[in-house]
Design a protein around this motif. Sequence first.
Motif, PDB file in Angstrom:
ATOM      1  N   GLY A  24       0.802  -1.225   0.000  1.00 20.60           N
ATOM      2  CA  GLY A  24       0.000   0.000   0.000  1.00 20.60           C
ATOM      3  C   GLY A  24       0.826   1.262   0.000  1.00 20.60           C
ATOM      4  O   GLY A  24       1.950   1.284  -0.500  1.00 20.60           O
ATOM      5  N   CYS A  25       0.265   2.307   0.589  1.00 22.02           N
ATOM      6  CA  CYS A  25       0.835   3.648   0.419  1.00 22.02           C
ATOM      7  C   CYS A  25       1.905   3.952   1.468  1.00 22.02           C
ATOM      8  O   CYS A  25       2.194   3.140   2.349  1.00 22.02           O
ATOM      9  N   ASN A  28       1.216   3.431   5.122  1.00 27.06           N
ATOM     10  CA  ASN A  28       1.448   2.085   5.644  1.00 27.06           C
ATOM     11  C   ASN A  28       2.921   1.863   5.962  1.00 27.06           C
ATOM     12  O   ASN A  28       3.251   1.191   6.933  1.00 27.06           O
ATOM     13  N   THR A  60      -1.565  -4.315   5.273  1.00 27.20           N
ATOM     14  CA  THR A  60      -2.283  -4.501   4.006  1.00 27.20           C
ATOM     15  C   THR A  60      -2.958  -3.252   3.460  1.00 27.20           C
ATOM     16  O   THR A  60      -3.176  -2.278   4.180  1.00 27.20           O
ATOM     17  N   CYS A  61      -3.345  -3.343   2.193  1.00 25.79           N
ATOM     18  CA  CYS A  61      -3.979  -2.255   1.455  1.00 25.79           C
ATOM     19  C   CYS A  61      -5.255  -2.763   0.793  1.00 25.79           C
ATOM     20  O   CYS A  61      -5.282  -3.871   0.281  1.00 25.79           O
ATOM     21  N   SER A  62      -6.284  -1.919   0.777  1.00 24.12           N
ATOM     22  CA  SER A  62      -7.568  -2.297   0.167  1.00 24.12           C
ATOM     23  C   SER A  62      -7.958  -1.398  -0.983  1.00 24.12           C
ATOM     24  O   SER A  62      -9.092  -1.456  -1.452  1.00 24.12           O
ATOM     25  N   CYS A  95      -5.337  -1.698   6.355  1.00 23.26           N
ATOM     26  CA  CYS A  95      -6.635  -1.371   5.763  1.00 23.26           C
ATOM     27  C   CYS A  95      -7.503  -2.589   5.468  1.00 23.26           C
ATOM     28  O   CYS A  95      -8.709  -2.565   5.646  1.00 23.26           O
ATOM     29  N   VAL A 179     -10.704   4.500   1.574  1.00 26.73           N
ATOM     30  CA  VAL A 179      -9.858   4.968   2.681  1.00 26.73           C
ATOM     31  C   VAL A 179     -10.638   5.545   3.875  1.00 26.73           C
ATOM     32  O   VAL A 179     -10.322   5.229   5.027  1.00 26.73           O
ATOM     33  N   ARG A 183      -9.629   3.813   7.338  1.00 28.37           N
ATOM     34  CA  ARG A 183      -8.763   4.603   8.219  1.00 28.37           C
ATOM     35  C   ARG A 183      -9.527   5.562   9.116  1.00 28.37           C
ATOM     36  O   ARG A 183      -8.915   6.238   9.941  1.00 28.37           O
TER      37      ARG A 183
HETATM   38 FE1  F3S Z   1      -3.005   3.374   1.915  1.00 27.59          FE
HETATM   39 FE2  F3S Z   1      -4.079   1.318   0.709  1.00 27.59          FE
HETATM   40 FE3  F3S Z   1      -4.933   2.000   3.072  1.00 27.59          FE
HETATM   41  S1  F3S Z   1      -3.484   3.189  -0.232  1.00 27.59           S
HETATM   42  S2  F3S Z   1      -4.606   4.176   3.226  1.00 27.59           S
HETATM   43  S3  F3S Z   1      -2.884   1.294   2.551  1.00 27.59           S
HETATM   44  S4  F3S Z   1      -6.192   1.296   1.414  1.00 27.59           S
END
Ligand code: F3S
Length: 450
Positions: A24-25, A28, A60-62, A95, A179, A183
């Motif tokens: 993710g970003c 994270n 993780t990232c969603s 996330c 997001v 978050r």
């Molecule tokens: Fe970042 Fe992915 Fe969460 S872009 S804020 S890690 S959904």
Amino acid sequence: MQFDKHALRPLQGDGRKLFVETYGCQMNVGDTEIVVSVMQAEGYVYTDRIDEADIILINTCSIRDNAEQRIWGRLAEMKRLRRAKPSLLVGIIGCMAERLKEQLLEGPCGVDIVAGPDAYRDLPRLVREAESGGKGVNVLLSTEETYAEIAPVRLDRNGVSAFVSIMRGCNNFCSYCVVPYTRGRERSRDAETVLAEVRSLFENGYREVTLLGQNVNSYRTGEVDFPELMRRAASVSPLLRVRFATSHPKDMSDRLLETMASMPNICRSIHLPAQSGATSMLERMNRKYTREGYLDRIAAIRRYLPDCSITTDLIAGFSGETEEEHAATLSLMREVGYDFAYMFKYSERPGTFAQRHLPDNVPDAVKSRRLSEIIALQNELGLAAYRRNVGREFEVLVEGPSKRDAGKLSGRTSQNKVVVFDRGTHGVGDYVRVRITGCTAATLFGEALD
Ligand code: F3S
Ligand code: SAH
Ligand code: SF4
């Protein structure tokens, strides 16, 4: 304030080894450093070797479906590691943990720990629960948590540039975006702890900090708003570069641009996600600006900071996107002449406004074709932007040896462009004047002038 209180606490655990994998970003990436700090304070030892870990946490990232698919793939691989080492604990944090909650405990890939982005202080307890045979779950979102006084354990190791999280969450509810749900509400971190972290990084040899949040322009604590926070961070030392990400176009103020123009160590680089070039589409996206409003902000950037690089995010094929709207995105790209862009195919996310009310009705083949047109145009614009730098001189902050050629050094300009040049007598963390002699679409090549 005792900033590094966790680092000073004696080890309590038995040195069990923790491995964290981050997706993710940049938020994270920053959160993983908080997680490691919290776990170290409990006596866990960080390892970068997954095969020797006693606990594996996956941050993780969603944001898009393919981000989640990758993580499911990783979880399937974890099954194999657990067979080899039955005591191994696996946790999902971040996330996707927030989005899927208890569902992650079930099934053949079921994990032992699930912790959302606001539950990291609770991780030691969750891990103890899992160690005693239970499941550790905390997905409560907070309206206050900013991990303000926790000193992140820096894992990047270049020792030159670091991320500093200044706010969490998001209140913008762009209709496509998950997001705000993963978050929670937007909140700003206390300015003194931000500045203490920036000062401590500088004292430890860091020469560049990036202040991070989903929408940094709406930062505020007490008297301190974002331009003021930037001014204070950049006042730590003229030798410290300060960057920020991400700016929402609706909040990109002239005051911030004035502050940037008045301080040469605030980097000449702005990431201003447009998402689309069509006002009708921006409205469906709930972005709260028009094409004209966006271009007005671009004009303001060019006025205050003629030397500033501008980068963006674009989405192809959002709900109801017409050929005209797509063409408007292409024409916006040409009009701005972006230095770089992150470009995505729209991916419907469960629970968002779009998923509930705006059909995902652009056929996949059309989305793909539009995305390739956007990418092809950006390649052209990016190369042109890099070519304009050839023959010019820049101050480059050295980050390390070049990945391609260890005999050369790699660093960045204030505009955030990578420059590769001959090593000479320079080292990591030095500022070097470099004349640019050539480029590709992603790298500048040059020769040191001093
Ligand atoms: Fe970042 Fe992915 Fe969460 S872009 S804020 S890690 S959904
Ligand atoms: N807060 C930042 C962006 C965070 S997400 C901002 O507002 O600019 C990073 C990028 O992912 C977004 O800018 C958007 O371009 C993209 N994105 C978000 N949700 C998406 C979705 N459902 N499908 C495709 N791309 C998406
Ligand atoms: Fe998502 Fe919009 Fe918030 Fe960015 S500003 S994180 S795109 S809701």
